[in-house]
Design a protein around this motif. Structure first.
Motif, short mmCIF file in Angstrom:
data_model
loop_
_atom_site.label_atom_id
_atom_site.label_comp_id
_atom_site.label_asym_id
_atom_site.label_seq_id
_atom_site.Cartn_x
_atom_site.Cartn_y
_atom_site.Cartn_z
N VAL A 249 0.85 -1.19 0.00
CA VAL A 249 0.00 0.00 0.00
C VAL A 249 0.89 1.25 0.00
O VAL A 249 1.68 1.45 0.93
N THR A 251 2.25 4.69 0.66
CA THR A 251 2.05 5.69 1.71
C THR A 251 2.76 7.00 1.41
O THR A 251 2.50 8.01 2.08
N ASP A 252 3.67 7.02 0.46
CA ASP A 252 4.36 8.25 0.05
C ASP A 252 4.65 8.15 -1.44
O ASP A 252 5.35 7.24 -1.88
N TRP A 253 4.10 9.10 -2.20
CA TRP A 253 4.21 9.07 -3.67
C TRP A 253 4.71 10.42 -4.15
O TRP A 253 3.97 11.39 -4.23
N GLN A 260 7.21 5.05 -1.17
CA GLN A 260 7.19 4.28 0.07
C GLN A 260 5.89 3.49 0.16
O GLN A 260 4.83 3.97 -0.27
N TRP A 261 5.96 2.28 0.70
CA TRP A 261 4.77 1.48 0.90
C TRP A 261 4.89 0.67 2.18
O TRP A 261 5.98 0.45 2.71
N ARG A 262 3.73 0.25 2.68
CA ARG A 262 3.68 -0.72 3.78
C ARG A 262 3.16 -2.04 3.22
O ARG A 262 2.28 -2.05 2.35
N ARG A 264 1.16 -5.49 3.02
CA ARG A 264 -0.12 -6.00 3.48
C ARG A 264 -0.30 -7.43 2.99
O ARG A 264 -0.32 -7.69 1.78
N ASP A 290 7.69 -2.00 6.13
CA ASP A 290 7.58 -1.08 5.00
C ASP A 290 8.89 -1.04 4.23
O ASP A 290 9.92 -1.55 4.69
N THR A 292 11.09 1.75 1.40
CA THR A 292 11.16 3.10 0.83
C THR A 292 12.25 3.13 -0.23
O THR A 292 13.38 2.68 0.01
#
Length: 355
Positions: A249, A251-253, A260-262, A264, A290, A292
């Motif tokens: 998912v 979280t920073d684009w 960045q993603w976490r 799932r 996560d 990055t």
């Protein structure tokens, strides 16, 4: 002088005379037993294998193979049994107390693989710890055999301790340990090209990523990682071999700068047999948190940096964390090389077709 064969046989059966110094008589080695040097180690490995069959509980249950009472004490018992059985034949050296348990624990791990109760992933990385604990158990039993008259009672204590603690330990909380790693690589391609590859990694061939140690011991290789728009926002959909699938998912684009993603994971992310069940990613003992990617323009290309964080929740975090650093450091370098090869290859192809 001729010696009658019957006299020779009787001489072999005669009791061993005490040494003149008053020391106890040395025990005669049983050289006639086939593979006599080997069977103490085999018995040690067999005892440990029996304990592994007992420690077959699921995560959080009694007698799980991820309990410290199993990870520490089972190889120690393996080493203790090996030395005890060897000492019944003849006095062994201090060196034997250390190296024989290595062989026994290796046989034990091999046995778990042979009967399909352990996977290659766990087996490959637990062997060093098992060897150390086996030596500790072997050395302890060697000392007991040398200075006490209670080796058998001590061995019973070795055998009972993991069984008792295996029933108590699940009631105790495991400490959480959070760690991270980062790696950086220069890519001779513009940030726009690298950004595209990060979000559209399709049809990944095994030859592009198979250099990582994790994949060589059985972790499924990635097949694709593609960012898509969903009602909840951008999500990177990931597929590995063996039908493994999960989501990242976003979280920073920040296009061409930072992604960045976490992680799932769902209950069906890892089909049965895809990974060792008791070290499932996103499970009770281990989770990826996560990742990055940071893109920094440099002369002639882009510097790509990856950071990955994870959680461990075991009673042997100090060891498991070192293993995870080893694996994820190497995996991070491997994935950076993948993006480098794809980005540079695409950039070169694009330059060649320009008028």
């Amino acid at each position: 002088m001729h010696t009658d064969p019957e006299d020779s046989r009787l001489a072999e059966l005669a009791p061993i005379e005490p040494a003149a110094s008053g020391e106890p008589p040395a025990r005669k080695p049983e050289h006639g037993m086939p593979f006599g040097w080997f069977w103490p180690m085999g018995i040690g490995a067999a005892m440990a294998l029996v304990l592994r069959l007992i420690f077959s509980g699921g995560p959080g249950q009694l007698y799980s193979a991820m309990l410290g009472s199993f990870v520490y004490l089972t190889p120690a018992l393996c080493g203790a049994v090996t030395v005890y059985m060897a000492e019944r034949i003849e006095r062994r050296s201090w060196g034997y107390y250390l190296w024989a348990p290595w062989v026994a624990t290796a046989l034990f791990v091999g046995g778990t693989l042979a009967v399909f109760i352990e996977g290659l992933i766990c087996a490959a990385f637990i062997v060093p710890l098992f060897a150390v604990m086996g030596s500790i158990g072997g050395l302890a039993m060697g000392i007991v055999c040398r200075i006490t008259h209670w080796p058998k009672q001590t061995l019973y204590g070795f055998a009972l301790l993991p069984l008792v603690l295996g029933a108590i330990e699940p009631n105790l909380p495991n400490p959480d340990r959070f760690s991270n790693t980062s790696r950086t690589l220069f890519i001779a391609a513009p940030a726009e090209r690298v950004w595209h590859e990060l979000n559209a990694a399709r049809d990944i061939r095994p030859a592009e990523v198979d250099g990582a140690w994790a994949y060589q011991v059985g972790v499924p290789m990635p097949v694709s990682g593609v960012t898509v728009d969903t009602p909840e926002g951008r999500v990177r959909q990931v597929r590995w071999q063996k039908n493994v699938h999960f989501e990242e998912v976003i979280t920073d684009w920040q296009p061409n700068r930072r992604l960045q993603w976490r992680f799932r994971f769902s209950p069906d992310s890892f089909p049965a047999g895809a990974l060792d069940d008791h070290v499932m990613i996103g499970g009770q003992y281990f989770d990826l948190r996560d990742a990055t990617y940071t893109l920094t323009p440099r002369d002639g290309g882009t510097e790509l940096r990856v950071e990955v964080s994870w959680r461990l929740s075991t009673s042997f975090n100090w060891y498991a964390d070192r293993v995870m650093h080893l694996l994820l450091d190497d995996a991070s370098e491997n994935i950076l090389r993948f993006y480098k090869a794809r980005s540079e290859g695409t950039a070169t192809a694009g330059a060649m077709i320009r008028p």
